[in-house]
Design an enzyme around this catalytic site. Structure first.
Site, PDB file in Angstrom:
ATOM      1  N   GLU A  49     -24.751  18.539  23.990  1.00  0.00           N
ATOM      2  CA  GLU A  49     -24.068  17.506  24.760  1.00  0.00           C
ATOM      3  C   GLU A  49     -23.998  16.254  23.899  1.00  0.00           C
ATOM      4  O   GLU A  49     -25.027  15.746  23.444  1.00  0.00           O
ATOM      5  CB  GLU A  49     -24.802  17.210  26.073  1.00  0.00           C
ATOM      6  CG  GLU A  49     -24.582  18.259  27.134  1.00  0.00           C
ATOM      7  CD  GLU A  49     -25.120  17.847  28.499  1.00  0.00           C
ATOM      8  OE1 GLU A  49     -25.650  16.719  28.621  1.00  0.00           O
ATOM      9  OE2 GLU A  49     -25.016  18.648  29.440  1.00  0.00           O
ATOM     10  N   ASP A  60     -27.188   5.929  33.195  1.00  0.00           N
ATOM     11  CA  ASP A  60     -28.159   6.049  32.114  1.00  0.00           C
ATOM     12  C   ASP A  60     -29.228   4.977  32.195  1.00  0.00           C
ATOM     13  O   ASP A  60     -28.969   3.830  32.568  1.00  0.00           O
ATOM     14  CB  ASP A  60     -27.450   5.976  30.764  1.00  0.00           C
ATOM     15  CG  ASP A  60     -26.518   7.151  30.542  1.00  0.00           C
ATOM     16  OD1 ASP A  60     -26.986   8.289  30.728  1.00  0.00           O
ATOM     17  OD2 ASP A  60     -25.349   6.944  30.212  1.00  0.00           O
TER      18      ASP A  60
END
Length: 268
Positions: A49, A60
């Protein structure tokens, strides 16, 4: 998309779990991205990824936010990310690459134009954190037409109605977020609760189910993999790479971090 399907079929046939490392494109340096990708494959990565740096990465935690900021400061935009994948493909035609990011850069680029460029570069799938499944039909149709998998996200707070939609339309693999929070918050990881949900999802989904968020080492990877088809490790790896002084150090850190996780998954 076919690379993802083939890889999971291969893993299933051999009774193995997928190890999926996440790194931010352009961090710890522009020059290190592709060498680190190859190092991760050598250490046992099954899928990579690759994070597309974005100025407002809402899903995040601090580690990946800072990583994204550093990468953007070096000029790691969407064009750089696709070029990195293209360069990676010169030596590796087998390992699936999934881009993880946000809608805004892709919409600015133009969804179809981006999708065609991504396939040409060698990208296999996209995980778009801020694309609601109820609004994903048009994007999925474009991606499917060109051969990109639209990877879906599910979490402990996902409604049953939305889960039905995600499971019925899943492509590539379904990414289960093991807790409701941001990346890197490993203190919130509840493997027992996650395992129950993973077992349910694997019975319902039309694609493999992988677990991510909160996986930081060999022990947590092995624990989460018991009831999943694979695990994703991100923040802990990104933090390890942030300490690299040069490309060689980045490669070495990538391999040293990932190899124990591969061993743990294979022995679990």
């Amino acid at each position: 998309m076919r690379r993802i399907d083939f890889r999971f079929a291969e893993l299933r046939a051999n009774g193995r779990k997928a190890l999926i490392p996440f790194i931010t494109a352009g961090d710890p340096s522009l020059e290190a991205t592709v060498p680190v990708m190859h190092a991760l494959v050598r250490a046992g990565a099954d899928v990579i990824e690759l994070g597309v740096p974005f100025s407002d990465p809402m899903a995040d935690g601090p580690t990946i936010q800072r990583s994204s900021e550093r990468a953007l400061g070096r000029g790691a935009g969407l064009a750089y990310v696709l070029e990195a994948v293209h360069e990676f493909r010169r030596e590796d035609a087998a390992t699936p690459v999934v881009l993880m990011g946000y809608l805004n850069p892709i919409e600015i680029h133009g969804t179809r134009r981006f999708a065609e460029a991504a396939v040409a570069a060698g990208v296999d799938g996209l995980l778009l954190v801020d694309l609601p499944p109820e609004e994903a039909d048009e994007t999925r149709a474009i991606f499917t037409e060109v051969g990109l998998a639209l990877i879906a996200l599910a979490s402990p707070t996902t409604s049953e109605q939305r889960l039905d939609m995600l499971c019925s339309t899943a492509q590539g693999y379904l990414y289960y977020v093991s807790f409701a929070g941001v990346t890197g918050a490993s203190n919130l990881l509840d493997t027992h609760a996650a395992s129950d949900r993973l077992r349910q999802l694997r019975q319902r989904a039309g694609a493999p189910v992988v677990a991510g968020f909160g996986i930081k080492d060999a022990a947590s990877a092995a624990a989460m993999a018991v009831d999943a088809d694979g695990v994703v490790v991100g923040s802990a790896l990104v933090a390890a790479l942030a300490e690299a002084d040069d490309v060689r150090s980045a490669r070495e850190r990538a391999e040293a971090f990932l190899a124990p996780l591969r061993q743990a998954l294979d022995q679990a």
